[in-house]
Design a protein around this motif. Structure first.
Motif, mmCIF file in Angstrom:
data_model
loop_
_atom_site.group_PDB
_atom_site.id
_atom_site.type_symbol
_atom_site.label_atom_id
_atom_site.label_comp_id
_atom_site.label_asym_id
_atom_site.label_seq_id
_atom_site.Cartn_x
_atom_site.Cartn_y
_atom_site.Cartn_z
ATOM 1 N N ARG A 196 43.142 35.931 41.909
ATOM 2 C CA ARG A 196 43.452 37.342 41.702
ATOM 3 C C ARG A 196 42.610 37.917 40.568
ATOM 4 O O ARG A 196 42.055 39.020 40.684
ATOM 5 C CB ARG A 196 44.939 37.506 41.379
ATOM 6 N N GLU A 197 42.494 37.142 39.462
ATOM 7 C CA GLU A 197 41.714 37.614 38.318
ATOM 8 C C GLU A 197 40.247 37.815 38.697
ATOM 9 O O GLU A 197 39.613 38.804 38.290
ATOM 10 C CB GLU A 197 41.817 36.609 37.174
ATOM 11 N N GLN A 198 39.706 36.867 39.459
ATOM 12 C CA GLN A 198 38.307 36.979 39.867
ATOM 13 C C GLN A 198 38.102 38.151 40.828
ATOM 14 O O GLN A 198 37.068 38.836 40.791
ATOM 15 C CB GLN A 198 37.857 35.669 40.536
ATOM 16 N N SER A 199 39.098 38.369 41.661
ATOM 17 C CA SER A 199 39.014 39.500 42.592
ATOM 18 C C SER A 199 38.975 40.819 41.830
ATOM 19 O O SER A 199 38.193 41.725 42.149
ATOM 20 C CB SER A 199 40.213 39.481 43.549
ATOM 21 N N GLU A 200 39.813 40.927 40.790
ATOM 22 C CA GLU A 200 39.847 42.136 39.978
ATOM 23 C C GLU A 200 38.539 42.317 39.214
ATOM 24 O O GLU A 200 38.032 43.430 39.060
ATOM 25 C CB GLU A 200 41.019 42.067 38.991
ATOM 26 N N LYS A 201 37.999 41.189 38.750
ATOM 27 C CA LYS A 201 36.788 41.237 37.936
ATOM 28 C C LYS A 201 35.595 41.772 38.709
ATOM 29 O O LYS A 201 34.751 42.490 38.170
ATOM 30 C CB LYS A 201 36.489 39.833 37.407
ATOM 31 N N PHE A 202 35.504 41.417 39.978
ATOM 32 C CA PHE A 202 34.320 41.785 40.751
ATOM 33 C C PHE A 202 34.554 42.966 41.697
ATOM 34 O O PHE A 202 33.781 43.185 42.617
ATOM 35 C CB PHE A 202 33.824 40.573 41.548
ATOM 36 N N LYS A 203 35.598 43.729 41.440
ATOM 37 C CA LYS A 203 35.818 44.933 42.245
ATOM 38 C C LYS A 203 34.761 45.978 41.924
ATOM 39 O O LYS A 203 34.348 46.141 40.790
ATOM 40 C CB LYS A 203 37.208 45.503 41.949
#
Length: 203
Positions: A196-203
């Motif tokens: 989830r954190e990585q998904s948010e980071k690369f939005k």
């Protein structure tokens, strides 16, 4: 080896939290069973020294080895007082004999303490003690020897048991590795929060 393992587990748990189980030493209550000397009185049994008694050996071979066992080199005559220290025969008796063995094979004595006392004061020969030990070992080893012969008739079954054990060990090891990865936060493919954190980071 176990000391190193305990140290590694302790350090890991200190850093990452209680994850691994610290191994405990499992030792026999009978001190004589911890490390049996070789039949020649050497510190340990060794195949290269030829001083071992094997679980699969036939009765006559076991008897031959017992009758040649190292005892007290100063106990030259029956009437001589004998020493128990370093006496391989008595070390093996300490490890294997029980009071019921005296009832069956040496009824002149009630227990091992009486046998030792007689040997120490003199009047008891090594041959008599060795014959008693041979009877004890034959009784102890016979079920093991018979079971081995029985299992040898079905080699595929043995492989199946080994295979099943390996599979169970692999499953347990996988669970432990998952717990380690989780504690270290490197379980990348199963860490939903990390994803989830990585998904948010690369939005």
């Amino acid at each position: 080896m176990i000391e190193q393992t305990r140290e590694i587990v302790h350090k890991f748990n200190t850093v990452y939290g209680e994850t691994l189980v610290e191994p405990q030493v499992l030792l026999p209550e009978n001190q004589a069973c911890m490390r049996l000397p070789g039949t020649d009185g050497k510190a340990k049994m060794s195949k290269s020294l030829g001083n071992c008694i094997y679980l699969s050996e036939e009765p006559e071979e076991i008897k031959k080895k017992v009758m040649s066992m190292f005892t007290d080199p100063n106990h030259l005559r029956v009437e001589d007082p004998g020493s128990l220290e370093g006496n391989t025969v008595f070390t093996y008796l300490d490890a294997f004999c029980r009071e019921e063995h005296f009832e069956r094979y040496l009824p002149d004595y009630a227990n091992l303490d009486e046998l030792k006392a007689h040997y120490q004061r003199g009047g008891l020969g090594d041959v008599k003690v060795k014959k008693f030990l041979n009877n004890v070992l034959q009784e102890v080893l016979e079920p093991i020897r018979s079971r081995r012969k029985e299992l040898q008739k079905d080699i595929p079954y043995i492989y199946e048991v080994l295979k099943k054990g390996s599979q169970e060990a692999e499953e347990t090891a996988a669970q432990t590795l998952d717990a380690v990865r989780s504690a270290m936060k490197i379980n990348y493919f199963a860490d939903a929060e990390l994803i989830r954190e990585q998904s948010e980071k690369f939005k």
